[in-house]
Design a protein around this motif. Structure first.
Motif, PDB file in Angstrom:
ATOM      1  N   ASN A   1      36.414  34.802  35.339  1.00 36.84           N
ATOM      2  CA  ASN A   1      35.342  35.343  36.177  1.00 36.84           C
ATOM      3  C   ASN A   1      34.352  36.176  35.366  1.00 36.84           C
ATOM      4  O   ASN A   1      33.166  36.197  35.656  1.00 36.84           O
TER       5      ASN A   1
ATOM      6  N   TYR B   1      29.502  39.546  36.536  1.00 42.80           N
ATOM      7  CA  TYR B   1      28.963  38.826  37.689  1.00 42.80           C
ATOM      8  C   TYR B   1      28.055  37.664  37.282  1.00 42.80           C
ATOM      9  O   TYR B   1      27.984  36.652  37.974  1.00 42.80           O
TER      10      TYR B   1
ATOM     11  N   THR C   1      30.304  34.712  36.535  1.00 42.68           N
ATOM     12  CA  THR C   1      30.766  34.094  37.781  1.00 42.68           C
ATOM     13  C   THR C   1      29.655  33.287  38.443  1.00 42.68           C
ATOM     14  O   THR C   1      29.880  32.165  38.904  1.00 42.68           O
TER      15      THR C   1
ATOM     16  N   LYS D   1      36.330  43.488  45.197  1.00 47.44           N
ATOM     17  CA  LYS D   1      35.823  43.972  43.902  1.00 47.44           C
ATOM     18  C   LYS D   1      34.390  43.532  43.627  1.00 47.44           C
ATOM     19  O   LYS D   1      33.895  43.668  42.522  1.00 47.44           O
ATOM     20  N   GLY D   2      33.725  42.942  44.621  1.00 44.82           N
ATOM     21  CA  GLY D   2      32.361  42.460  44.421  1.00 44.82           C
ATOM     22  C   GLY D   2      31.415  43.609  44.090  1.00 44.82           C
ATOM     23  O   GLY D   2      31.674  44.754  44.441  1.00 44.82           O
TER      24      GLY D   2
ATOM     25  N   ASP E   1      30.523  40.437  47.905  1.00 47.51           N
ATOM     26  CA  ASP E   1      31.958  40.302  48.121  1.00 47.51           C
ATOM     27  C   ASP E   1      32.216  39.308  49.252  1.00 47.51           C
ATOM     28  O   ASP E   1      33.017  38.370  49.128  1.00 47.51           O
TER      29      ASP E   1
ATOM     30  N   GLN F   1      39.493  36.175  43.688  1.00 40.69           N
ATOM     31  CA  GLN F   1      39.808  37.349  42.863  1.00 40.69           C
ATOM     32  C   GLN F   1      38.743  38.439  43.015  1.00 40.69           C
ATOM     33  O   GLN F   1      38.984  39.595  42.685  1.00 40.69           O
ATOM     34  N   TRP F   2      37.547  38.060  43.480  1.00 38.07           N
ATOM     35  CA  TRP F   2      36.478  39.048  43.659  1.00 38.07           C
ATOM     36  C   TRP F   2      36.638  39.823  44.970  1.00 38.07           C
ATOM     37  O   TRP F   2      35.917  40.784  45.213  1.00 38.07           O
ATOM     38  N   CYS F   3      37.559  39.377  45.813  1.00 38.15           N
ATOM     39  CA  CYS F   3      37.709  40.011  47.129  1.00 38.15           C
ATOM     40  C   CYS F   3      38.048  41.495  46.964  1.00 38.15           C
ATOM     41  O   CYS F   3      39.052  41.848  46.342  1.00 38.15           O
TER      42      CYS F   3
END
Lengths: 191, 250
Positions: free
Chosen positions: B88, B91, B94, B28-29, B35, B24-26
């Motif tokens: 998530n 950061y 996560t 959007k890191g 990322d 899901q972070w792809c």
């Protein structure tokens, strides 16, 4: 070619030369993500066998569990051998012993460097000691062990480089930058 | 269900759910490098998932494929730990989730390389270098965020406290786990927990973070299929295509 061999030619010597021929053909199959290096130089092909009826058994191993190129590599092997007249190709996946960059050939490492990717510098993650468990296992992930290795810049040769990210464009690479020539570069991680 | 099949599904489900969460972070890191790192870790975990599912499906002998195990089971059939289905968040959330998991995962996989089951030992051997790398990276990030700015420290401490109650489930062995230990297939909980606590303490000390009490009350139930509402949302997205277009293939 192999399938067409006459029954009289199926001696041990003939089979052994057929195996050598298959290795040579596979040596011309490029890695799909780093096409300057072949799948043989990368150490992905673990075993080649030719049966008396001409069928070919190829054993391959993935670099990483999730390597998305494995299916492409399997297809490329089958296509290449079909193109050379091998009718029956059977592929086998093997995960143990686990692939290591130690299996990469010197020619392969030189090709990587010429392509702008720094080849593996040393065996950073040595799992032979880890299997002993306990203290060795804890030491492998302590903060001291996490220090990145010194990697020479593949462009200018400077040792004055630093890691930008522990992961790069593919799972097998990390990102570095050269502090002298200022170029960023990929480093093929030791594994 | 056979104990070993159940145990393999737990291993696969943990890896799959965390992989899905990290994906899901792809795009959007917080930085390009982060990322790529998280999606690379997700890819490793997905590869490991396939190895566990493949073996589970073979042993089960019911003709289910790895895809059917991933896409056609409902939440109560999933056996992942509750930690991994937690959102998530930011950061720090996560990365703390990742660090708690990676620490356990690393010592577990290291123990599984000595499994009496040769296939499990081989999968563990294949995975060990990957999970070693994961743990080094997540420990490094915890130190950078904990011993970073006042804001990053506060967020990391808050995440460490909030997720702590989900960190103990992996050591709460039930009959399935104990059967694996008795058969020499899996390592014991006590030793794993001691290793986990020691490593988390080492990293938290360097990160200037306060470690919550080891004897705190812990959530459990994920391994037995009792999940939080979060898992339903994760599965809804992950399984949508196969539910809407059964047997669709690339």
């Amino acid at each position: 070619m192999i399938a067409a061999a006459a029954p009289a030619a199926r001696s041990a010597a003939a089979l052994s030369s057929a195996v050598a021929q298959i290795w040579a053909w596979l040596g011309a199959v490029p890695d799909p993500e780093i096409p300057v290096i072949s799948i043989v130089d990368l150490g992905i092909v673990r075993d080649v066998r030719v049966a008396a009826d001409g069928a070919c058994d190829i054993t391959i191993t993935p670099t990483y569990s999730g390597c998305p190129a494995m299916q492409v590599i399997a297809d490329a092997i089958t296509d290449a051998l079909h193109a050379h007249g091998v009718v029956q190709v059977r592929l086998h996946n093997q995960i143990s012993p686990a692939w290591t960059t130690d299996w990469m050939s010197e020619a392969g490492k030189a090709a990587l460097k010429g392509y702008g990717i720094a080849p593996p510098a040393q065996q950073v993650i040595d799992i032979s000691g880890l299997r002993a468990g306990g203290r060795a296992a804890a030491a492998a992930v302590s903060r001291r062990a996490a220090l990145a290795p010194t990697v020479a810049c593949p462009h200018c040769g400077s040792q004055h480089t630093e890691i930008t990210s522990q992961f790069g464009s593919t799972p097998c690479k990390a990102l570095y930058k050269c502090l002298d020539c200022r170029e960023p570069f990929d480093y093929f991680k030791c594994h | 269900m056979d104990n070993k099949v159940n145990y393999l599904l737990r291993l696969g489900d943990n890896a799959l759910i965390l992989s899905q969460q990290l994906s899901q972070w792809c795009g959007k890191g917080p930085a390009l490098e982060e990322d790529m790192a998280l999606t690379n870790v997700a890819l490793d975990l997905l590869g490991q998932t396939r190895l566990w599912y493949e073996y589970a499906a073979e042993l089960e002998g019911a003709g289910r494929s790895e895809d059917q195990l991933a896409y056609l089971r409902d939440a109560h059939d999933f056996k992942n730990c509750l930690l991994l289905e937690q959102p998530n968040g930011n950061y720090a959330d996560t990365m703390v989730r990742q660090f708690y998991f990676d620490t356990w995962h690393y010592f577990l996989i290291e123990g599984l390389t000595r499994s009496s089951d040769a296939r499990i030992a081989a999968i563990a051997e294949k995975s060990l270098k990957e999970v070693t790398y994961h743990l080094r990276r997540s420990g490094d990030l915890i130190v950078r965020m904990g011993d970073g700015t006042a804001v990053s420290h506060a967020k990391t401490q808050a995440a460490a406290d909030a997720l702590w109650m989900y960190s103990g489930e992996v050591f709460a062995y039930d009959a399935v786990d104990e059967a694996m230990v008795a058969a020499g297939i899996a390592p014991e909980a006590g030793e794993l927990r001691a290793q986990w606590l020691a490593h988390v303490a080492e990293i938290f000390a360097e990160a200037t973070l306060t470690m919550p009490p080891a004897d705190a009350w812990m959530q459990k139930g994920g391994k037995q299929g009792r999940h939080s509402e979060h898992l339903g949302y994760i599965l809804a997205e992950m399984q949508f295509l196969q539910r809407a277009y059964p047997d669709a293939e690339w």
